[in-house]
Design a protein around this motif. Sequence first.
Motif: not given
Length: 406
Positions: A118-123, A212-213, A219-224, A227-230
Amino acid sequence: MDPKHDAPTEFIPRVPDPPVRRRGLRWLAVVLVVAVLTVGSGIAVSRHRADAQPVSANTDVVATTPIVRRDLSTTRTLPGSIGYGPTRPMAGHLAATVTWLPRAGTTVKRGGQLFRADDRPVVLFYGSLPMYRDVAGPNLVGRDVRVVADNLRALGYAVGRQPSPGEWVTPRSQARSAADDESVETGAAGAGAAPHRVRSGEGVLTPALVAAIKRWQTDLGVPATGTIPVGHVEVASGAVRVDSVSAQPGDPAETPLMAVTSVRKVITVGAELTDAATIKRGDRIQVGLPDDRKVPARVVSVGRDLVASDSGIASGPPLLTVTVAVDKRQAIADLDSGEVQVHFTGRTADDVLVAPVEALVALREGGYAVQGPGGLVAVRTGLFADGWVEITGDGLTEGTEVVVPS
């Protein structure tokens, strides 16, 4: 008187041989006797030597070598191949559509982008536990939280102090107000709270870690969100190399997308069960390279899944995969592939007396002996390895010379 018969008889005196002549005859006789004796003795000697065995003018040279004291080890040599080790599939873990995939041969390190969904990075994060739930909620406790904290710290983000094992914290839902953060973080329990004692290896989602998250997400360019969804982070033991890609943009992300390997060149060995049973992770070994060099190495892993043997037309017994890493990576840096010989240590005898195997003399009554300075010495044999044999015997010490075939 008959004149014919009665005439007086003429006496002719015998003149003796001159002295010189007599002496000459005596010397001649002596010479003849000596000659006869010499010829006779020559014949006798000749006959005596003819009856005896011929004596060789050349005598065999006896070679000796000293008994030495050293460690002795048996080895098993198995063929191996240089590469990047076994591949493993990697799939996404979120309901999304793949929008970008890396090319084969790409190396992805900590914090790098494995693919986009969905045009979002998986890190990629490093660790031993997959991200199996959303990392959300103040004071959430778990080993997955520790993975997040360790990776963000390694990426240069300040995560603050993490509670030590044995401290008590009270996990809360996100519905609780931020005003209670300080009291909860220090272990003060609110009404109806269930305090949790932090165990070794666990992390806590503290306010500092949440901050920190957020910085990392910015920096990743995603909504701050903090939280980190699975599914937005995939975990591996280290950097990965994309060996092959099995999907394409537009495919669902919850399917196998690629096969990855370690980024470090390793040596893969197929070992039968009897051999693999004696091989342990961390064992020190030697690897024989194609250019006849031998380099030190260690066992990285011993597989648990049997794989089919591809030993030619006739299928061999199933094998376990043993992965070996050389101590100095540059030793195989120029070899993208190739066959090697891996020497695994078997039995070991430390600080024992050893002699060359060819020094052993088989006894008619059984057993062995060695030829020492005083003759044959019966010995008890131990470990045989690399042309040497462990021996013990009466009077045998380090430095004792024993006979070996020259």
